[in-house]
Design a protein around this motif. Structure first.
Motif, PDB file in Angstrom:
ATOM      1  N   LEU A   1      30.185  26.361  45.151  1.00 17.51           N
ATOM      2  CA  LEU A   1      31.390  26.585  45.946  1.00 17.51           C
ATOM      3  C   LEU A   1      32.573  26.947  45.047  1.00 17.51           C
ATOM      4  N   SER A   2      32.668  26.291  43.892  1.00 13.60           N
ATOM      5  CA  SER A   2      33.766  26.583  42.965  1.00 13.60           C
ATOM      6  C   SER A   2      33.668  28.008  42.448  1.00 13.60           C
ATOM      7  N   CYS A   3      32.458  28.426  42.072  1.00 21.75           N
ATOM      8  CA  CYS A   3      32.277  29.781  41.555  1.00 21.75           C
ATOM      9  C   CYS A   3      32.553  30.814  42.640  1.00 21.75           C
ATOM     10  N   LEU A   4      32.130  30.532  43.876  1.00 16.48           N
ATOM     11  CA  LEU A   4      32.379  31.453  44.985  1.00 16.48           C
ATOM     12  C   LEU A   4      33.873  31.558  45.266  1.00 16.48           C
ATOM     13  N   ARG A   5      34.590  30.436  45.247  1.00 14.63           N
ATOM     14  CA  ARG A   5      36.032  30.487  45.498  1.00 14.63           C
ATOM     15  C   ARG A   5      36.756  31.258  44.397  1.00 14.63           C
ATOM     16  N   ARG A   6      36.274  31.137  43.174  1.00 15.10           N
ATOM     17  CA  ARG A   6      36.895  31.921  42.098  1.00 15.10           C
ATOM     18  C   ARG A   6      36.749  33.405  42.383  1.00 15.10           C
ATOM     19  N   CYS A   7      35.566  33.816  42.846  1.00 11.06           N
ATOM     20  CA  CYS A   7      35.357  35.229  43.158  1.00 11.06           C
ATOM     21  C   CYS A   7      36.228  35.645  44.341  1.00 11.06           C
ATOM     22  N   LEU A   8      36.371  34.777  45.331  1.00  7.51           N
ATOM     23  CA  LEU A   8      37.219  35.091  46.484  1.00  7.51           C
ATOM     24  C   LEU A   8      38.674  35.237  46.070  1.00  7.51           C
ATOM     25  N   LYS A   9      39.108  34.451  45.071  1.00  8.44           N
ATOM     26  CA  LYS A   9      40.477  34.581  44.585  1.00  8.44           C
ATOM     27  C   LYS A   9      40.694  35.930  43.903  1.00  8.44           C
TER      28      LYS A   9
ATOM     29  N   ALA B   1      41.005  38.357  46.775  1.00  3.57           N
ATOM     30  CA  ALA B   1      42.298  38.198  47.437  1.00  3.57           C
ATOM     31  C   ALA B   1      43.432  38.759  46.588  1.00  3.57           C
ATOM     32  N   ALA B   2      43.305  38.672  45.253  1.00  7.14           N
ATOM     33  CA  ALA B   2      44.352  39.176  44.372  1.00  7.14           C
ATOM     34  C   ALA B   2      44.480  40.692  44.471  1.00  7.14           C
ATOM     35  N   HIS B   3      43.363  41.389  44.697  1.00  4.10           N
ATOM     36  CA  HIS B   3      43.423  42.852  44.846  1.00  4.10           C
ATOM     37  C   HIS B   3      44.089  43.247  46.163  1.00  4.10           C
ATOM     38  N   ASN B   4      43.823  42.443  47.213  1.00  7.40           N
ATOM     39  CA  ASN B   4      44.510  42.614  48.499  1.00  7.40           C
ATOM     40  C   ASN B   4      44.360  44.025  49.064  1.00  7.40           C
ATOM     41  N   ASN B   5      43.249  44.672  48.761  1.00  4.01           N
ATOM     42  CA  ASN B   5      43.039  46.021  49.280  1.00  4.01           C
ATOM     43  C   ASN B   5      41.689  46.169  49.974  1.00  4.01           C
ATOM     44  N   THR B   6      41.108  45.028  50.353  1.00  3.28           N
ATOM     45  CA  THR B   6      39.810  45.065  51.001  1.00  3.28           C
ATOM     46  C   THR B   6      39.956  44.743  52.477  1.00  3.28           C
ATOM     47  N   GLU B   7      38.985  45.192  53.240  1.00  2.97           N
ATOM     48  CA  GLU B   7      38.979  44.909  54.669  1.00  2.97           C
ATOM     49  C   GLU B   7      38.843  43.402  54.907  1.00  2.97           C
ATOM     50  N   SER B   8      39.573  42.897  55.862  1.00  2.00           N
ATOM     51  CA  SER B   8      39.550  41.474  56.221  1.00  2.00           C
ATOM     52  C   SER B   8      39.997  40.578  55.080  1.00  2.00           C
ATOM     53  N   ALA B   9      40.875  41.073  54.211  1.00  3.56           N
ATOM     54  CA  ALA B   9      41.403  40.236  53.122  1.00  3.56           C
ATOM     55  C   ALA B   9      42.174  39.045  53.678  1.00  3.56           C
ATOM     56  N   GLU B  10      42.747  39.217  54.873  1.00  6.47           N
ATOM     57  CA  GLU B  10      43.507  38.130  55.485  1.00  6.47           C
ATOM     58  C   GLU B  10      42.616  36.932  55.783  1.00  6.47           C
ATOM     59  N   VAL B  11      41.373  37.190  56.207  1.00  7.77           N
ATOM     60  CA  VAL B  11      40.437  36.096  56.495  1.00  7.77           C
ATOM     61  C   VAL B  11      40.115  35.329  55.218  1.00  7.77           C
ATOM     62  N   ILE B  12      39.894  36.061  54.119  1.00  3.16           N
ATOM     63  CA  ILE B  12      39.586  35.418  52.838  1.00  3.16           C
ATOM     64  C   ILE B  12      40.767  34.567  52.386  1.00  3.16           C
ATOM     65  N   ASN B  13      41.970  35.101  52.518  1.00  3.83           N
ATOM     66  CA  ASN B  13      43.155  34.328  52.156  1.00  3.83           C
ATOM     67  C   ASN B  13      43.282  33.072  53.010  1.00  3.83           C
TER      68      ASN B  13
ATOM     69  N   ASP C   1      47.228  31.247  28.666  1.00  9.75           N
ATOM     70  CA  ASP C   1      47.109  32.530  29.355  1.00  9.75           C
ATOM     71  C   ASP C   1      45.671  32.935  29.596  1.00  9.75           C
ATOM     72  N   ASN C   2      44.705  32.129  29.114  1.00  8.07           N
ATOM     73  CA  ASN C   2      43.308  32.535  29.204  1.00  8.07           C
ATOM     74  C   ASN C   2      42.706  32.236  30.568  1.00  8.07           C
ATOM     75  N   GLU C   3      43.276  31.286  31.272  1.00 10.98           N
ATOM     76  CA  GLU C   3      42.683  30.890  32.554  1.00 10.98           C
ATOM     77  C   GLU C   3      43.006  31.921  33.618  1.00 10.98           C
ATOM     78  N   GLU C   4      41.977  32.403  34.284  1.00 13.38           N
ATOM     79  CA  GLU C   4      42.153  33.427  35.292  1.00 13.38           C
ATOM     80  C   GLU C   4      41.991  32.812  36.679  1.00 13.38           C
ATOM     81  N   LEU C   5      43.079  32.703  37.386  1.00 10.92           N
ATOM     82  CA  LEU C   5      43.060  32.286  38.785  1.00 10.92           C
ATOM     83  C   LEU C   5      42.443  30.907  38.965  1.00 10.92           C
ATOM     84  N   GLY C   6      42.664  30.026  38.035  1.00 19.48           N
ATOM     85  CA  GLY C   6      42.214  28.647  38.193  1.00 19.48           C
ATOM     86  C   GLY C   6      40.737  28.466  37.908  1.00 19.48           C
ATOM     87  N   VAL C   7      40.234  27.279  38.164  1.00 20.13           N
ATOM     88  CA  VAL C   7      38.832  26.972  37.905  1.00 20.13           C
ATOM     89  C   VAL C   7      38.084  26.748  39.217  1.00 20.13           C
TER      90      VAL C   7
END
Length: 308
Positions: free
Chosen positions: A194-202, A205-217, A300-306
């Motif tokens: 679940l942690s790895c999946l949420r990292r990918c979802l983040k 969401a950061a790109h914010n240019n995909t369909e249904s990005a609002e649902v992911i957010n 600065d190395n951490e990308e979008l949390g863990v």
């Protein structure tokens, strides 16, 4: 159980739930055990505040998400300030994957652990992952997640085993108030995935240019609100004559486990070289932080949390 049924009836009336939503709520609360285990103790269902069920389900109803038992699990979280339990709802791994496929233009989700003896090669230029699992008992080195979208795009995210463990510790220490529910390997692996999946979802969401990005957010925000709410509940003061009543003072089992694995974190202060004379201005900067460029770069190395 009659009390919970009364609360369900009140929720249905107040929120004007349709029949499908009422059926999902009914299925979610059906066949609840009258006792449950939390940490090393056993509690009764009557110890959980029934009205907290409203707060637990409202974010999902507002977002139009299903509360079917195949997607979410009904849990209890200890409320330090009130000395009782509250209902909480969390997505299971399979449930989150299914919700993404149904509502977020996602066609496939792959999250795999990578063991020490596995063969793994990631070709970032061609966006291809070559992974050959080996059937042995070697230690897990990390996880990777691939989310494929309907428009042909795919996203890859990786997480080391140490990062996944830190996410598990944080989830236990904050959201579950220091009680470790991950007592089996399967439960721990599910939390890591679940942690790895949420990292990918983040990342998506950061790109914010995909369909249904609002649902992911929305899915990410619901989890973050639960996590932060539990974090705030731990900021309590111990009561009189109860020296270790507050979690802020009482070392829980997960705190001890975290310190065994991680060690104590020490902020590197410069030790005063000479005794400071009261009223002297010669040594005012003796307690400045001793941080070099490598220390500053590590922030600065951490990308979008863990993941959590």
């Amino acid at each position: 159980m009659n009390m919970i049924q009364n609360i369900l009836d009140q929720i249905a009336d107040q929120l004007s739930l349709n029949q499908a939503q009422q059926d999902s709520l009914q299925a979610l609360t059906t066949d609840l055990n009258i006792t449950f285990e939390f940490g090393h103790d056993v509690y009764a269902l009557k110890d959980v505040m029934p009205h907290s069920l409203t707060n637990a389900i409202t974010p999902y109803l507002d977002a139009g998400l299903s509360l079917s038992p195949q997607y979410v699990a009904l849990e209890a979280r200890y409320h330090e300030c009130n000395f009782n339990f509250e209902f909480e709802i969390s997505h299971t791994y399979n449930g989150l994957v299914e919700l993404l496929k149904q509502n977020a233009a996602v066609t496939n989700v792959i999250v795999n652990p990578v063991h020490e003896n596995d063969e793994l090669k990631i070709d970032h230029s061609q966006q291809v992952v070559y992974h050959t699992p080996v059937e042995d008992d070697s230690a897990i080195q990390g996880f990777y997640c691939i989310v494929e979208l309907k428009n042909g795009e795919s996203y890859l995210s990786q997480m080391s085993y140490d990062e996944a463990q830190q996410a598990l510790y944080a989830n236990t220490d904050r959201r579950l108030n220091g009680v470790n529910p991950y007592t089996t390997d399967n439960k721990r692996i599910e939390c890591h995935k679940l942690s790895c999946l949420r990292r990918c979802l983040k990342v998506i969401a950061a790109h914010n240019n995909t369909e249904s990005a609002e649902v992911i957010n929305t899915l990410l925000n619901i989890h973050d609100r639960q996590f932060n709410a539990a974090k705030e509940q731990r900021k309590v003061l111990p009561l009189h004559n109860h020296k270790y009543r507050g979690c802020c003072k009482q070392p829980s089992q997960i705190d001890k486990l975290f310190k065994q694995v991680q060690g104590n974190t020490v902020v590197p202060f410069i030790a005063p070289t000479t005794k400071t004379v009261k009223g002297s201005d010669s040594d005012k900067n003796s307690l400045m932080l001793a941080l070099d460029d490598s220390d500053l770069a590590s922030w600065d190395n951490e990308e979008l949390g863990v993941g959590f």
